[in-house]
Design a protein around this motif. Structure first.
Motif, PDB file in Angstrom:
ATOM      1  N   PRO A 124       0.827  -1.216   0.000  1.00 37.70           N
ATOM      2  CA  PRO A 124       0.000   0.000   0.000  1.00 37.70           C
ATOM      3  C   PRO A 124       0.858   1.261   0.000  1.00 37.70           C
ATOM      4  O   PRO A 124       2.032   1.241   0.383  1.00 37.70           O
ATOM      5  CB  PRO A 124      -0.796  -0.117   1.295  1.00 37.70           C
ATOM      6  N   GLU A 125       0.270   2.350  -0.452  1.00 39.25           N
ATOM      7  CA  GLU A 125       0.971   3.635  -0.477  1.00 39.25           C
ATOM      8  C   GLU A 125       0.947   4.334   0.878  1.00 39.25           C
ATOM      9  O   GLU A 125       1.748   5.233   1.132  1.00 39.25           O
ATOM     10  CB  GLU A 125       0.350   4.565  -1.530  1.00 39.25           C
ATOM     11  N   LEU A 126       0.011   3.937   1.742  1.00 37.87           N
ATOM     12  CA  LEU A 126      -0.160   4.601   3.031  1.00 37.87           C
ATOM     13  C   LEU A 126      -0.608   3.588   4.071  1.00 37.87           C
ATOM     14  O   LEU A 126      -1.370   2.675   3.752  1.00 37.87           O
ATOM     15  CB  LEU A 126      -1.233   5.698   2.895  1.00 37.87           C
ATOM     16  N   ALA A 127      -0.151   3.759   5.307  1.00 39.08           N
ATOM     17  CA  ALA A 127      -0.621   2.936   6.422  1.00 39.08           C
ATOM     18  C   ALA A 127      -1.140   3.855   7.524  1.00 39.08           C
ATOM     19  O   ALA A 127      -0.488   4.831   7.886  1.00 39.08           O
ATOM     20  CB  ALA A 127       0.497   2.056   6.962  1.00 39.08           C
ATOM     21  N   ILE A 128      -2.312   3.522   8.019  1.00 41.26           N
ATOM     22  CA  ILE A 128      -2.883   4.202   9.181  1.00 41.26           C
ATOM     23  C   ILE A 128      -2.824   3.188  10.314  1.00 41.26           C
ATOM     24  O   ILE A 128      -3.455   2.134  10.239  1.00 41.26           O
ATOM     25  CB  ILE A 128      -4.330   4.652   8.919  1.00 41.26           C
ATOM     26  N   VAL A 129      -2.031   3.503  11.348  1.00 40.32           N
ATOM     27  CA  VAL A 129      -1.727   2.524  12.393  1.00 40.32           C
ATOM     28  C   VAL A 129      -2.221   3.000  13.753  1.00 40.32           C
ATOM     29  O   VAL A 129      -1.879   4.105  14.192  1.00 40.32           O
ATOM     30  CB  VAL A 129      -0.199   2.255  12.460  1.00 40.32           C
ATOM     31  N   ASP A 130      -2.991   2.155  14.406  1.00 33.18           N
ATOM     32  CA  ASP A 130      -3.394   2.365  15.797  1.00 33.18           C
ATOM     33  C   ASP A 130      -2.151   2.105  16.658  1.00 33.18           C
ATOM     34  O   ASP A 130      -1.606   1.005  16.636  1.00 33.18           O
ATOM     35  CB  ASP A 130      -4.511   1.388  16.140  1.00 33.18           C
ATOM     36  N   LEU A 131      -1.701   3.099  17.400  1.00 39.05           N
ATOM     37  CA  LEU A 131      -0.469   2.945  18.181  1.00 39.05           C
ATOM     38  C   LEU A 131      -0.595   1.897  19.284  1.00 39.05           C
ATOM     39  O   LEU A 131       0.409   1.354  19.739  1.00 39.05           O
ATOM     40  CB  LEU A 131      -0.039   4.287  18.774  1.00 39.05           C
ATOM     41  N   MET A 132      -1.826   1.554  19.671  1.00 42.93           N
ATOM     42  CA  MET A 132      -2.025   0.557  20.726  1.00 42.93           C
ATOM     43  C   MET A 132      -2.297  -0.841  20.177  1.00 42.93           C
ATOM     44  O   MET A 132      -2.628  -1.753  20.928  1.00 42.93           O
ATOM     45  CB  MET A 132      -3.180   0.991  21.633  1.00 42.93           C
ATOM     46  N   ILE A 133      -2.121  -1.050  18.873  1.00 41.38           N
ATOM     47  CA  ILE A 133      -2.359  -2.364  18.273  1.00 41.38           C
ATOM     48  C   ILE A 133      -1.405  -3.389  18.882  1.00 41.38           C
ATOM     49  O   ILE A 133      -0.257  -3.062  19.206  1.00 41.38           O
ATOM     50  CB  ILE A 133      -2.221  -2.296  16.732  1.00 41.38           C
TER      51      ILE A 133
END
Length: 69
Positions: A45-54
């Motif tokens: 993917p070109e972008l990742a949106i990451v939950d910091l608490m994952i």
């Protein structure tokens, strides 16, 4: 554009996916850090949106590993 959403909360992930697709983005969902890395390698993917608490707070580490790849 393909976006990876790495989110521990399935409801939040579904909402993000809905709004991103409404704007024309393709979306891949992952619900733990290992799955997110696997999807990153498979789909690039070109972008990742990451939950910091994952995965118990491993979001920052996940971001670092994705950036290295």
């Amino acid at each position: 554009m393909l976006v990876l959403v790495a989110e521990r909360d399935r409801v939040a992930a579904d909402l993000q996916q809905f709004f991103l697709r409404t704007e024309g983005y393709d979306v891949q969902l992952a619900f733990d850090a290992g799955e997110a890395e696997e999807r990153w390698r498979e789909h690039r993917p070109e972008l990742a949106i990451v939950d910091l608490m994952i995965s118990g707070g491993k979001g920052t580490e996940l971001c670092r590993r994705l950036k290295e790849q």
